[in-house]
Design a protein around this motif. Structure first.
Motif, PDB file in Angstrom:
ATOM      1  N   GLY A  89      -0.142   5.310  11.832  1.00  0.00           N
ATOM      2  CA  GLY A  89       1.162   5.604  12.401  1.00  0.00           C
ATOM      3  C   GLY A  89       2.056   4.409  12.600  1.00  0.00           C
ATOM      4  O   GLY A  89       3.288   4.524  12.508  1.00  0.00           O
ATOM      5  N   PHE A  90       1.466   3.225  12.854  1.00  0.00           N
ATOM      6  CA  PHE A  90       2.293   2.109  13.283  1.00  0.00           C
ATOM      7  C   PHE A  90       1.961   0.788  12.597  1.00  0.00           C
ATOM      8  O   PHE A  90       2.385  -0.275  13.045  1.00  0.00           O
ATOM      9  N   GLY A  91       1.176   0.850  11.517  1.00  0.00           N
ATOM     10  CA  GLY A  91       0.948  -0.329  10.715  1.00  0.00           C
ATOM     11  C   GLY A  91      -0.339  -1.066  11.024  1.00  0.00           C
ATOM     12  O   GLY A  91      -1.010  -0.797  12.028  1.00  0.00           O
ATOM     13  N   PRO A  92      -0.710  -2.024  10.169  1.00  0.00           N
ATOM     14  CA  PRO A  92      -2.005  -2.708  10.288  1.00  0.00           C
ATOM     15  C   PRO A  92      -2.156  -3.546  11.552  1.00  0.00           C
ATOM     16  O   PRO A  92      -3.256  -3.665  12.079  1.00  0.00           O
ATOM     17  N   PHE A  93      -1.060  -4.134  12.061  1.00  0.00           N
ATOM     18  CA  PHE A  93      -1.171  -4.977  13.246  1.00  0.00           C
ATOM     19  C   PHE A  93      -1.538  -4.152  14.481  1.00  0.00           C
ATOM     20  O   PHE A  93      -2.463  -4.509  15.228  1.00  0.00           O
ATOM     21  N   LEU A 431      -8.079 -11.149  26.453  1.00  0.00           N
ATOM     22  CA  LEU A 431      -9.098 -10.661  25.523  1.00  0.00           C
ATOM     23  C   LEU A 431      -8.504 -10.214  24.184  1.00  0.00           C
ATOM     24  O   LEU A 431      -9.188 -10.267  23.159  1.00  0.00           O
ATOM     25  N   TYR A 432      -7.251  -9.789  24.194  1.00  0.00           N
ATOM     26  CA  TYR A 432      -6.614  -9.383  22.936  1.00  0.00           C
ATOM     27  C   TYR A 432      -6.199 -10.585  22.087  1.00  0.00           C
ATOM     28  O   TYR A 432      -6.272 -10.534  20.858  1.00  0.00           O
ATOM     29  N   ALA A 433      -5.748 -11.647  22.718  1.00  0.00           N
ATOM     30  CA  ALA A 433      -5.203 -12.793  21.983  1.00  0.00           C
ATOM     31  C   ALA A 433      -6.170 -13.387  20.955  1.00  0.00           C
ATOM     32  O   ALA A 433      -5.766 -13.670  19.814  1.00  0.00           O
ATOM     33  N   PRO A 434      -7.463 -13.603  21.264  1.00  0.00           N
ATOM     34  CA  PRO A 434      -8.369 -14.181  20.254  1.00  0.00           C
ATOM     35  C   PRO A 434      -8.536 -13.301  19.018  1.00  0.00           C
ATOM     36  O   PRO A 434      -8.899 -13.800  17.949  1.00  0.00           O
ATOM     37  N   GLY A 435      -8.258 -12.016  19.149  1.00  0.00           N
ATOM     38  CA  GLY A 435      -8.383 -11.116  18.007  1.00  0.00           C
ATOM     39  C   GLY A 435      -7.437 -11.459  16.874  1.00  0.00           C
ATOM     40  O   GLY A 435      -7.685 -11.092  15.712  1.00  0.00           O
ATOM     41  N   LEU A 436      -6.357 -12.166  17.179  1.00  0.00           N
ATOM     42  CA  LEU A 436      -5.389 -12.532  16.139  1.00  0.00           C
ATOM     43  C   LEU A 436      -6.035 -13.357  15.033  1.00  0.00           C
ATOM     44  O   LEU A 436      -5.633 -13.276  13.869  1.00  0.00           O
ATOM     45  N   VAL A 437      -7.037 -14.167  15.383  1.00  0.00           N
ATOM     46  CA  VAL A 437      -7.748 -14.964  14.378  1.00  0.00           C
ATOM     47  C   VAL A 437      -8.406 -14.037  13.351  1.00  0.00           C
ATOM     48  O   VAL A 437      -8.311 -14.260  12.133  1.00  0.00           O
ATOM     49  N   PHE A 438      -9.057 -12.983  13.825  1.00  0.00           N
ATOM     50  CA  PHE A 438      -9.741 -12.055  12.933  1.00  0.00           C
ATOM     51  C   PHE A 438      -8.750 -11.184  12.167  1.00  0.00           C
ATOM     52  O   PHE A 438      -9.024 -10.780  11.032  1.00  0.00           O
ATOM     53  N   TYR A 439      -7.608 -10.912  12.764  1.00  0.00           N
ATOM     54  CA  TYR A 439      -6.570 -10.156  12.056  1.00  0.00           C
ATOM     55  C   TYR A 439      -6.045 -10.954  10.867  1.00  0.00           C
ATOM     56  O   TYR A 439      -5.931 -10.429   9.744  1.00  0.00           O
ATOM     57  N   VAL A 440      -5.740 -12.226  11.107  1.00  0.00           N
ATOM     58  CA  VAL A 440      -5.260 -13.088  10.019  1.00  0.00           C
ATOM     59  C   VAL A 440      -6.340 -13.224   8.949  1.00  0.00           C
ATOM     60  O   VAL A 440      -6.044 -13.171   7.737  1.00  0.00           O
ATOM     61  N   TRP A 441      -7.576 -13.357   9.354  1.00  0.00           N
ATOM     62  CA  TRP A 441      -8.711 -13.453   8.419  1.00  0.00           C
ATOM     63  C   TRP A 441      -8.748 -12.224   7.509  1.00  0.00           C
ATOM     64  O   TRP A 441      -8.847 -12.351   6.281  1.00  0.00           O
ATOM     65  N   ALA A 442      -8.653 -11.043   8.102  1.00  0.00           N
ATOM     66  CA  ALA A 442      -8.711  -9.798   7.324  1.00  0.00           C
ATOM     67  C   ALA A 442      -7.527  -9.673   6.379  1.00  0.00           C
ATOM     68  O   ALA A 442      -7.690  -9.236   5.228  1.00  0.00           O
ATOM     69  N   ARG A 443      -6.342 -10.055   6.826  1.00  0.00           N
ATOM     70  CA  ARG A 443      -5.155  -9.954   5.966  1.00  0.00           C
ATOM     71  C   ARG A 443      -5.241 -10.937   4.803  1.00  0.00           C
ATOM     72  O   ARG A 443      -4.818 -10.630   3.684  1.00  0.00           O
ATOM     73  N   ARG A 444      -5.801 -12.115   5.054  1.00  0.00           N
ATOM     74  CA  ARG A 444      -5.967 -13.100   3.974  1.00  0.00           C
ATOM     75  C   ARG A 444      -6.946 -12.591   2.923  1.00  0.00           C
ATOM     76  O   ARG A 444      -6.770 -12.829   1.725  1.00  0.00           O
ATOM     77  N   GLU A 445      -7.999 -11.919   3.379  1.00  0.00           N
ATOM     78  CA  GLU A 445      -8.982 -11.362   2.442  1.00  0.00           C
ATOM     79  C   GLU A 445      -8.330 -10.356   1.495  1.00  0.00           C
ATOM     80  O   GLU A 445      -8.741 -10.221   0.336  1.00  0.00           O
ATOM     81  N   LYS A 446      -7.326  -9.652   1.963  1.00  0.00           N
ATOM     82  CA  LYS A 446      -6.645  -8.640   1.144  1.00  0.00           C
ATOM     83  C   LYS A 446      -5.434  -9.207   0.408  1.00  0.00           C
ATOM     84  O   LYS A 446      -4.747  -8.468  -0.309  1.00  0.00           O
ATOM     85  N   ALA A 448      -2.696  -9.890   1.673  1.00  0.00           N
ATOM     86  CA  ALA A 448      -1.583  -9.089   2.168  1.00  0.00           C
ATOM     87  C   ALA A 448      -0.724  -9.923   3.113  1.00  0.00           C
ATOM     88  O   ALA A 448      -1.166 -10.933   3.666  1.00  0.00           O
ATOM     89  N   ARG A 449       0.503  -9.487   3.272  1.00  0.00           N
ATOM     90  CA  ARG A 449       1.410 -10.136   4.214  1.00  0.00           C
ATOM     91  C   ARG A 449       0.806 -10.060   5.613  1.00  0.00           C
ATOM     92  O   ARG A 449       0.352  -8.998   6.049  1.00  0.00           O
ATOM     93  N   VAL A 450       0.803 -11.183   6.321  1.00  0.00           N
ATOM     94  CA  VAL A 450       0.130 -11.217   7.616  1.00  0.00           C
ATOM     95  C   VAL A 450       0.961 -10.533   8.700  1.00  0.00           C
ATOM     96  O   VAL A 450       0.509  -9.592   9.352  1.00  0.00           O
ATOM     97  N   PHE A 451       2.209 -10.967   8.892  1.00  0.00           N
ATOM     98  CA  PHE A 451       3.052 -10.412   9.935  1.00  0.00           C
ATOM     99  C   PHE A 451       4.420 -10.024   9.392  1.00  0.00           C
ATOM    100  O   PHE A 451       4.993 -10.750   8.563  1.00  0.00           O
ATOM    101  N   PRO A 453       8.394  -9.532  10.765  1.00  0.00           N
ATOM    102  CA  PRO A 453       9.096 -10.245  11.848  1.00  0.00           C
ATOM    103  C   PRO A 453       8.812  -9.662  13.234  1.00  0.00           C
ATOM    104  O   PRO A 453       8.599 -10.416  14.197  1.00  0.00           O
ATOM    105  N   VAL A 454       8.781  -8.356  13.343  1.00  0.00           N
ATOM    106  CA  VAL A 454       8.518  -7.715  14.638  1.00  0.00           C
ATOM    107  C   VAL A 454       7.091  -8.018  15.096  1.00  0.00           C
ATOM    108  O   VAL A 454       6.845  -8.338  16.269  1.00  0.00           O
ATOM    109  N   GLU A 455       6.134  -7.926  14.154  1.00  0.00           N
ATOM    110  CA  GLU A 455       4.741  -8.208  14.490  1.00  0.00           C
ATOM    111  C   GLU A 455       4.554  -9.662  14.907  1.00  0.00           C
ATOM    112  O   GLU A 455       3.751  -9.971  15.795  1.00  0.00           O
ATOM    113  N   ALA A 456       5.288 -10.573  14.252  1.00  0.00           N
ATOM    114  CA  ALA A 456       5.191 -11.990  14.603  1.00  0.00           C
ATOM    115  C   ALA A 456       5.645 -12.219  16.040  1.00  0.00           C
ATOM    116  O   ALA A 456       5.037 -13.005  16.785  1.00  0.00           O
TER     117      ALA A 456
END
Length: 481
Positions: A89-93, A431-446, A448-451, A453-456
């Protein structure tokens, strides 16, 4: 997708039928919280506010039940429940953060279960203390890895054990309700019906019940998380509704009937598990023994359910690229081995932290409750979005009811955020903030565009709030020394 009423992709022997799915839902919800409900609810509210609190919870959670029922049938291709709906519904981020929040909620909740089971055993073995002595941590560690190796034998086998455990823990809870109902005194219940002056306004009292009611209902989405393993897709909705109805009736009866045995003030000061104290008032010491033993059985069953759920979410998220691919590894028995191992290593690490930080069950379940609000809110918002846009609906099909249900579930989630207060929002940001490392990791594997502008902007805000909250926590801890 369904093929002749069955979900495709796994051998029939690996499928979970209605009974196992209902047991997963009830087993996930009924853990330790139910045994402390009388005291937890009475600590900040009188009977009137508790009635209102259960009314709000019944409406909000029923809306969430209908949300998962609707999404399970209208989006059968989306597996693993809450995070998949947020992503669609609201995107990968947003999808990643829902998966991350749900996962942390699940395994932090498991830490609280491991702590409380040995806290209950201290009734018989005082060395376990509040569940955070070295003896308790050692026993909890054995429990963690015993469950780990049980699940390695196969998810379906673990679900069978969970079904047996669910039946075993329901019996003493039903016995408690019957005994307390027979001993119920109207005059005791009517005493301070609106709550004493020191509890504050009715609104304040109602707000005080919200995190408690949320905690005891976490797991309502259990069947949805296991949608990929369901033998029949329609059983997901049935299991969710059956689990909800069973639990809301038991929860309301336990907290309200107890006020007809013990006054609100006395109940508020009672040691947990307060069900044991209430039972002892009616039948004597053997009642406390039965309830403490029931708590141990209940928490062991819930721990198994939540270990299954905690491992499943990052596993499925790893398979579809929402989380790094290493989470997707499976054994020949279709067990998510890497996800399971990482989850239990984190549980083990936090158990050690509870020993040195003297963390309590209440602190841990508050964190778990706060972390799960994001997946719940976006599940409701996605159901509302489908109804508004008409996606998955036939031309001319009535969309008003699902639109209202989705909107109501979203508003309920936002209300819970308000009721929880800023301190829990700050804790969640840490607790949510450290997850950004794994999000960037997953996007790099694909590749895919990481963020966007709104997500950034959202990511930057999350990091800043997390850093500020961490700084406040650190300075507070230092000043307390």
């Amino acid at each position: 997708m369904e093929q002749n009423g069955e979900t495709a992709g796994r051998p029939v022997s690996d499928k979970l039928h209605l009974g196992a799915l209902v047991a997963l839902v009830i087993g996930s919800m009924i853990g330790s919280g139910v045994f402390s409900l009388p005291q937890n609810m009475a600590a900040g509210a009188g009977a009137l506010a508790i009635l209102i609190g259960w009314g709000i919870t019944a409406v909000g959670m029923l809306a969430l039940v209908f949300v998962y029922e609707t999404l399970a049938t209208r989006k059968p291709d989306l597996d693993s429940g809450p995070y998949a709906y947020a992503k669609a519904g609201f995107g990968p981020f947003i999808g990643f953060n829902s998966a991350w929040g749900y996962w942390i909620s699940a395994w932090v909740g498991n830490v609280s279960y491991a702590v409380v089971v040995f806290s209950a055993l201290s009734y018989f073995f005082p060395a376990f203390g509040d569940g955070n002595t070295w003896q308790a941590i050692l026993g909890a560690s054995v429990l963690v890895w015993a469950v780990h190796f049980l699940i390695l034998r196969g998810v379906r086998q673990a679900a069978i054990v969970n079904t047996v455990a669910t039946i075993a823990k329901m019996a003493p809870i039903v016995l408690f309700v019957i005994v307390i109902a027979l001993a119920f005194k109207v005059d005791v219940f009517a005493l301070d019906f609106k709550g004493s002056a020191n509890l504050g306004s009715i609104l304040d009292q109602v707000k005080s019940t919200m995190l408690v009611t949320l905690w005891v209902f976490i797991g309502i989405e259990g069947a949805s998380v296991y949608s990929a393993r369901a033998a029949k897709r329609r059983d997901i909705a049935r299991a969710t509704v059956l689990g909800f109805v069973t639990c809301i009736v038991l929860y309301a009866l336990i907290s309200l009937l107890s006020l007809g045995i013990v006054s609100q003030a006395d109940l508020a000061g009672m040691k947990n598990p307060s069900m044991a104290g209430v039972m002892e008032k009616v039948v004597g010491p053997w009642g406390a023994v039965v309830i403490n033993l029931a708590l141990v059985v209940s928490v062991l069953g819930a721990y198994l359910s939540w270990t299954l759920l905690a491992a499943e979410v990052p596993h499925v998220a790893g398979k579809d690229g929402t989380m790094p691919a290493f989470f997707a590894a499976e054994s020949t028995r279709k067990v998510p081995v890497t996800s399971l191992l990482i989850t239990n290593l984190l549980v083990q690490a936090f158990l050690i932290v509870t020993f040195y930080a003297h963390s309590t069950y209440q602190a841990l379940f508050s964190i778990a409750s706060g972390m799960i609000l994001v997946p719940y809110i976006f599940s409701g918002a996605y159901a509302a979005k489908l109804a508004i846009t008409g996606e998955s609906y036939a031309p001319g099909e009535n969309r008003l009811w699902p639109m209202l249900i989705g909107g109501l579930a979203t508003v309920y989630g936002i209300w819970l955020v308000y009721a929880a207060g800023l301190s829990y929002l700050f804790m969640c940001a840490i607790l949510y903030a450290p997850g950004l490392v794994f999000y960037v990791w997953a996007r790099r594997e694909k590749d895919a565009r990481v963020f966007t502008p709104v997500e950034a902007v959202l990511a930057a805000a999350l990091v800043l709030v997390g850093l500020y909250a961490g700084y406040e926590m650190w300075t507070g801890a230092v000043s307390a020394l």
